[in-house]
Design a protein around this motif. Structure first.
Motif, PDB file in Angstrom:
ATOM      1  N   LEU A 126      -0.295  -7.884  -0.526  1.00 37.98           N
ATOM      2  CA  LEU A 126       1.308  -7.351  -1.056  1.00 37.98           C
ATOM      3  C   LEU A 126       1.954  -6.436  -0.787  1.00 37.98           C
ATOM      4  N   SER A 127       1.082  -5.235  -1.905  1.00 36.11           N
ATOM      5  CA  SER A 127       1.260  -4.137  -2.285  1.00 36.11           C
ATOM      6  C   SER A 127       1.494  -2.911  -0.724  1.00 36.11           C
ATOM      7  N   LEU A 128       1.036  -3.529  -0.283  1.00 37.63           N
ATOM      8  CA  LEU A 128       0.688  -2.556   1.808  1.00 37.63           C
ATOM      9  C   LEU A 128       2.296  -4.029   2.351  1.00 37.63           C
ATOM     10  N   VAL A 129       2.288  -4.454   2.391  1.00 38.91           N
ATOM     11  CA  VAL A 129       3.589  -4.874   3.126  1.00 38.91           C
ATOM     12  C   VAL A 129       4.580  -3.844   2.098  1.00 38.91           C
ATOM     13  N   LEU A 130       5.217  -4.158   1.557  1.00 37.47           N
ATOM     14  CA  LEU A 130       5.316  -4.025   0.490  1.00 37.47           C
ATOM     15  C   LEU A 130       5.701  -1.912   0.446  1.00 37.47           C
ATOM     16  N   ASP A 131       4.807  -1.537   0.854  1.00 35.27           N
ATOM     17  CA  ASP A 131       4.756   0.201   1.124  1.00 35.27           C
ATOM     18  C   ASP A 131       5.806   0.139   2.008  1.00 35.27           C
ATOM     19  N   ILE A 132       5.057  -0.996   3.175  1.00 38.35           N
ATOM     20  CA  ILE A 132       5.780   0.001   4.754  1.00 38.35           C
ATOM     21  C   ILE A 132       7.194  -0.456   4.257  1.00 38.35           C
ATOM     22  N   VAL A 133       7.716  -1.495   3.815  1.00 39.65           N
ATOM     23  CA  VAL A 133       9.479  -0.833   3.210  1.00 39.65           C
ATOM     24  C   VAL A 133       9.893  -0.332   2.452  1.00 39.65           C
ATOM     25  N   ASP A 134       9.144   0.416   1.463  1.00 41.56           N
ATOM     26  CA  ASP A 134       9.417   1.434   0.003  1.00 41.56           C
ATOM     27  C   ASP A 134       9.863   2.423   1.275  1.00 41.56           C
ATOM     28  N   THR A 135       8.387   2.694   2.144  1.00 39.94           N
ATOM     29  CA  THR A 135       8.662   4.313   3.543  1.00 39.94           C
ATOM     30  C   THR A 135       9.678   3.966   4.479  1.00 39.94           C
ATOM     31  N   SER A 136      10.475   1.983   4.514  1.00 35.86           N
ATOM     32  CA  SER A 136      11.537   2.784   4.961  1.00 35.86           C
ATOM     33  C   SER A 136      12.769   2.778   4.428  1.00 35.86           C
ATOM     34  N   ILE A 137      12.575   2.388   3.170  1.00 36.85           N
ATOM     35  CA  ILE A 137      13.562   2.615   2.407  1.00 36.85           C
ATOM     36  C   ILE A 137      14.269   4.718   2.593  1.00 36.85           C
ATOM     37  N   LYS A 138      13.357   5.149   1.840  1.00 37.61           N
ATOM     38  CA  LYS A 138      13.102   6.389   1.864  1.00 37.61           C
ATOM     39  C   LYS A 138      13.692   7.369   3.198  1.00 37.61           C
ATOM     40  N   GLY A 139      14.176   6.535   4.208  1.00 43.84           N
ATOM     41  CA  GLY A 139      14.725   7.013   5.652  1.00 43.84           C
ATOM     42  C   GLY A 139      13.585   7.597   6.679  1.00 43.84           C
ATOM     43  N   ALA A 140      14.576   7.800   7.649  1.00 39.78           N
ATOM     44  CA  ALA A 140      13.579   7.916   9.192  1.00 39.78           C
ATOM     45  C   ALA A 140      12.147   8.486   8.988  1.00 39.78           C
ATOM     46  N   LYS A 141      12.966   9.933   8.844  1.00 38.93           N
ATOM     47  CA  LYS A 141      12.075  11.204   8.687  1.00 38.93           C
ATOM     48  C   LYS A 141      10.837  10.839   7.370  1.00 38.93           C
ATOM     49  N   HIS A 142      11.301  10.564   6.439  1.00 39.17           N
ATOM     50  CA  HIS A 142       9.789  10.104   5.900  1.00 39.17           C
ATOM     51  C   HIS A 142       9.178   9.071   6.553  1.00 39.17           C
ATOM     52  N   PHE A 143       9.563   7.905   7.167  1.00 40.74           N
ATOM     53  CA  PHE A 143       8.365   6.252   7.345  1.00 40.74           C
ATOM     54  C   PHE A 143       8.180   6.736   8.795  1.00 40.74           C
ATOM     55  N   GLU A 144       8.760   8.525   9.401  1.00 43.96           N
ATOM     56  CA  GLU A 144       7.565   8.881  10.812  1.00 43.96           C
ATOM     57  C   GLU A 144       6.817   9.769  10.237  1.00 43.96           C
ATOM     58  N   ARG A 145       6.927  10.500   9.455  1.00 40.55           N
ATOM     59  CA  ARG A 145       5.671  11.160   8.618  1.00 40.55           C
ATOM     60  C   ARG A 145       4.260  10.299   8.213  1.00 40.55           C
ATOM     61  N   TYR A 146       4.738   9.133   7.787  1.00 38.44           N
ATOM     62  CA  TYR A 146       3.272   8.377   7.605  1.00 38.44           C
ATOM     63  C   TYR A 146       3.608   6.865   8.673  1.00 38.44           C
ATOM     64  N   ARG A 147       3.334   7.165   9.202  1.00 36.07           N
ATOM     65  CA  ARG A 147       3.991   6.467  10.780  1.00 36.07           C
ATOM     66  C   ARG A 147       2.540   5.946  11.288  1.00 36.07           C
ATOM     67  N   LEU A 148       1.484   6.438  11.327  1.00 33.57           N
ATOM     68  CA  LEU A 148       0.134   6.336  11.212  1.00 33.57           C
ATOM     69  C   LEU A 148      -0.284   5.702  10.626  1.00 33.57           C
ATOM     70  N   ASP A 149      -0.370   6.205   9.056  1.00 36.39           N
ATOM     71  CA  ASP A 149      -0.761   5.517   8.534  1.00 36.39           C
ATOM     72  C   ASP A 149      -0.311   3.770   8.342  1.00 36.39           C
ATOM     73  N   ILE A 150       0.460   4.014   8.651  1.00 39.36           N
ATOM     74  CA  ILE A 150       1.379   2.583   8.653  1.00 39.36           C
ATOM     75  C   ILE A 150       0.800   1.804   9.891  1.00 39.36           C
ATOM     76  N   LEU A 151       0.411   2.039  11.099  1.00 40.60           N
ATOM     77  CA  LEU A 151       0.228   1.685  11.937  1.00 40.60           C
ATOM     78  C   LEU A 151      -1.179   1.345  12.384  1.00 40.60           C
ATOM     79  N   VAL A 152      -2.139   2.665  11.163  1.00 39.81           N
ATOM     80  CA  VAL A 152      -3.416   1.896  11.632  1.00 39.81           C
ATOM     81  C   VAL A 152      -4.180   1.257  10.013  1.00 39.81           C
ATOM     82  N   PHE A 153      -3.810   2.308   8.901  1.00 40.93           N
ATOM     83  CA  PHE A 153      -4.524   2.558   8.009  1.00 40.93           C
ATOM     84  C   PHE A 153      -4.311   0.726   6.973  1.00 40.93           C
TER      85      PHE A 153
END
Length: 196
Positions: A126-153
Protein backbone atom coordinates in the motif's frame (compact mmCIF):
# COMPACT_ATOMS: atom_id res chain seq x y z
CA UNK A 1 -9.54 25.97 1.78
CA UNK A 2 -9.91 29.72 1.32
CA UNK A 3 -7.05 31.61 -0.20
CA UNK A 4 -6.15 33.42 3.01
CA UNK A 5 -3.09 31.20 3.58
CA UNK A 6 -0.42 30.44 1.01
CA UNK A 7 1.13 27.03 0.46
CA UNK A 8 4.27 28.26 2.20
CA UNK A 9 2.21 29.04 5.30
CA UNK A 10 0.25 25.77 5.21
CA UNK A 11 3.25 23.48 4.68
CA UNK A 12 4.79 23.86 8.17
CA UNK A 13 1.45 22.90 9.76
CA UNK A 14 1.19 19.79 7.57
CA UNK A 15 4.83 18.89 8.26
CA UNK A 16 4.32 19.10 12.03
CA UNK A 17 1.43 16.60 11.98
CA UNK A 18 3.36 14.25 9.71
CA UNK A 19 6.47 14.69 11.87
CA UNK A 20 4.61 13.60 14.98
CA UNK A 21 3.48 10.37 13.29
CA UNK A 22 6.89 9.67 11.73
CA UNK A 23 8.49 10.41 15.11
CA UNK A 24 6.19 7.88 16.79
CA UNK A 25 7.29 5.25 14.24
CA UNK A 26 10.97 6.00 14.78
CA UNK A 27 10.46 5.98 18.54
CA UNK A 28 8.73 2.59 18.34
CA UNK A 29 11.65 1.12 16.39
CA UNK A 30 14.35 2.61 18.61
CA UNK A 31 12.56 1.58 21.82
CA UNK A 32 12.22 -1.94 20.43
CA UNK A 33 15.92 -2.16 19.62
CA UNK A 34 16.71 -0.75 23.07
CA UNK A 35 14.89 -3.76 24.58
CA UNK A 36 17.43 -6.05 22.94
CA UNK A 37 20.27 -3.94 24.30
CA UNK A 38 18.79 -3.77 27.80
CA UNK A 39 17.79 -7.44 28.03
CA UNK A 40 19.85 -9.40 25.48
CA UNK A 41 18.91 -12.81 26.86
CA UNK A 42 15.18 -12.12 27.19
CA UNK A 43 14.28 -12.07 23.48
CA UNK A 44 15.77 -14.04 20.62
CA UNK A 45 17.21 -11.75 17.95
CA UNK A 46 16.48 -12.48 14.31
CA UNK A 47 18.36 -11.35 11.21
CA UNK A 48 15.13 -10.98 9.22
CA UNK A 49 13.40 -9.00 11.93
CA UNK A 50 16.33 -6.70 12.71
CA UNK A 51 17.00 -6.14 9.01
CA UNK A 52 13.39 -5.02 8.52
CA UNK A 53 13.73 -2.76 11.55
CA UNK A 54 16.73 -1.13 9.85
CA UNK A 55 14.91 -0.95 6.51
CA UNK A 56 11.81 0.69 7.95
CA UNK A 57 13.91 3.09 10.06
CA UNK A 58 15.77 4.14 6.91
CA UNK A 59 12.47 4.36 5.01
CA UNK A 60 10.95 6.64 7.66
CA UNK A 61 13.98 8.96 7.69
CA UNK A 62 14.12 9.00 3.89
CA UNK A 63 10.37 9.67 3.70
CA UNK A 64 10.65 12.54 6.16
CA UNK A 65 13.45 14.13 4.17
CA UNK A 66 11.69 13.68 0.82
CA UNK A 67 8.53 15.30 2.14
CA UNK A 68 10.45 18.58 2.12
CA UNK A 69 9.48 18.67 -1.58
CA UNK A 70 5.93 19.46 -0.40
CA UNK A 71 7.26 22.96 0.29
CA UNK A 72 6.65 23.68 -3.40
CA UNK A 73 2.97 22.69 -3.31
CA UNK A 74 0.83 25.78 -3.71
CA UNK A 75 -2.70 24.36 -3.82
CA UNK A 76 -3.56 22.65 -0.54
CA UNK A 77 -6.85 21.01 0.32
CA UNK A 78 -8.07 18.95 3.23
CA UNK A 79 -8.06 15.93 0.90
CA UNK A 80 -4.33 16.30 0.20
CA UNK A 81 -3.63 16.87 3.89
CA UNK A 82 -5.71 13.82 4.88
CA UNK A 83 -3.99 11.68 2.25
CA UNK A 84 -0.56 12.63 3.63
CA UNK A 85 -1.67 11.77 7.17
CA UNK A 86 -2.95 8.37 5.97
CA UNK A 87 0.34 7.69 4.14
CA UNK A 88 2.31 8.54 7.27
CA UNK A 89 0.05 6.34 9.42
CA UNK A 90 0.69 3.39 7.07
CA UNK A 91 4.45 3.81 7.63
CA UNK A 92 3.88 4.05 11.39
CA UNK A 93 1.82 0.83 11.40
CA UNK A 94 4.73 -1.04 9.80
CA UNK A 95 6.84 0.04 12.80
CA UNK A 96 4.17 -1.26 15.18
CA UNK A 97 4.11 -4.61 13.38
CA UNK A 98 7.85 -4.93 13.94
CA UNK A 99 7.56 -4.22 17.66
CA UNK A 100 4.08 -5.13 18.91
CA UNK A 101 3.04 -4.51 22.50
CA UNK A 102 3.72 -8.16 23.35
CA UNK A 103 4.55 -11.42 21.61
CA UNK A 104 3.61 -13.87 24.35
CA UNK A 105 1.76 -16.21 22.01
CA UNK A 106 4.71 -16.34 19.60
CA UNK A 107 8.12 -17.98 19.93
CA UNK A 108 10.09 -14.89 18.89
CA UNK A 109 9.90 -11.60 17.01
CA UNK A 110 10.72 -13.49 13.83
CA UNK A 111 7.88 -15.90 14.50
CA UNK A 112 5.53 -12.94 15.06
CA UNK A 113 6.79 -11.22 11.91
CA UNK A 114 6.36 -14.29 9.72
CA UNK A 115 2.90 -14.96 11.14
CA UNK A 116 1.84 -11.34 10.60
CA UNK A 117 3.61 -10.99 7.25
CA UNK A 118 0.34 -10.48 5.33
CA UNK A 119 -0.34 -7.32 7.32
CA UNK A 120 3.24 -6.07 7.08
CA UNK A 121 3.66 -6.67 3.34
CA UNK A 122 0.11 -5.52 2.65
CA UNK A 123 0.99 -2.20 4.28
CA UNK A 124 4.32 -2.08 2.45
CA UNK A 125 2.54 -2.70 -0.88
CA UNK A 126 0.00 0.00 0.00
CA UNK A 127 2.85 2.42 0.80
CA UNK A 128 4.20 1.88 -2.74
CA UNK A 129 0.86 2.90 -4.23
CA UNK A 130 0.59 5.85 -1.84
CA UNK A 131 4.09 6.94 -2.84
CA UNK A 132 2.96 7.30 -6.47
CA UNK A 133 0.18 9.65 -5.38
CA UNK A 134 2.55 11.50 -3.04
CA UNK A 135 5.01 11.97 -5.91
CA UNK A 136 2.20 13.33 -8.10
CA UNK A 137 1.14 15.83 -5.42
CA UNK A 138 4.63 17.31 -5.50
CA UNK A 139 4.17 18.34 -9.14
CA UNK A 140 4.85 17.22 -12.69
CA UNK A 141 8.57 18.03 -12.55
CA UNK A 142 9.00 15.99 -9.38
CA UNK A 143 6.97 13.11 -10.85
CA UNK A 144 9.09 13.13 -14.02
CA UNK A 145 12.26 12.93 -11.93
CA UNK A 146 11.05 9.63 -10.41
CA UNK A 147 9.22 8.30 -13.48
CA UNK A 148 11.64 5.41 -14.12
CA UNK A 149 11.46 4.37 -10.48
CA UNK A 150 7.66 4.45 -10.55
CA UNK A 151 7.44 2.51 -13.82
CA UNK A 152 10.07 -0.13 -13.00
CA UNK A 153 10.77 -0.48 -9.28
CA UNK A 154 7.31 0.11 -7.88
CA UNK A 155 5.53 -2.65 -9.86
CA UNK A 156 8.43 -5.07 -9.25
CA UNK A 157 8.51 -4.44 -5.51
CA UNK A 158 4.71 -4.56 -5.35
CA UNK A 159 4.81 -8.07 -6.86
CA UNK A 160 7.53 -9.07 -4.37
CA UNK A 161 5.29 -7.83 -1.54
CA UNK A 162 2.45 -10.02 -2.81
CA UNK A 163 4.82 -13.01 -2.93
CA UNK A 164 6.13 -12.22 0.56
CA UNK A 165 2.56 -12.28 1.85
CA UNK A 166 2.21 -15.85 0.58
CA UNK A 167 5.45 -17.43 1.77
CA UNK A 168 7.19 -17.86 5.11
CA UNK A 169 10.41 -18.98 3.41
CA UNK A 170 13.29 -17.43 5.36
CA UNK A 171 15.58 -17.19 2.30
CA UNK A 172 12.94 -15.30 0.36
CA UNK A 173 12.42 -12.89 3.26
CA UNK A 174 16.17 -12.35 3.68
CA UNK A 175 16.44 -11.61 -0.05
CA UNK A 176 13.45 -9.28 0.13
CA UNK A 177 14.80 -7.23 3.04
CA UNK A 178 18.28 -7.14 1.48
CA UNK A 179 16.83 -5.76 -1.76
CA UNK A 180 14.77 -3.23 0.19
CA UNK A 181 17.77 -1.95 2.16
CA UNK A 182 19.98 -1.87 -0.95
CA UNK A 183 17.33 0.11 -2.82
CA UNK A 184 16.88 2.65 0.00
CA UNK A 185 20.65 3.08 0.43
CA UNK A 186 21.09 3.53 -3.33
CA UNK A 187 18.39 6.21 -3.48
CA UNK A 188 19.71 8.03 -0.44
CA UNK A 189 23.23 7.97 -1.94
CA UNK A 190 22.02 9.16 -5.35
CA UNK A 191 19.74 11.88 -4.04
CA UNK A 192 21.68 13.17 -1.09
CA UNK A 193 25.24 11.84 -1.33
CA UNK A 194 26.74 14.29 -3.77
CA UNK A 195 26.79 18.03 -3.10
CA UNK A 196 24.61 20.07 -5.46
Amino acid sequence: MDNELSGVEIFPHVRVIMGVIVGMGITRLLAGVARFVQHPSREEMSTIHLAWVGAILLMLVHFWWCEMALYGVRDWSFGVFFFLVVYTVVLFLMSVLLFPDNIREYASYEDFFLNRRKWFFGLLALSLVLDIVDTSIKGAKHFERYRLDILVFTPLFFILCLLAMRTANRRFHLLMVTLSIAYEVLWVALLFGAPR
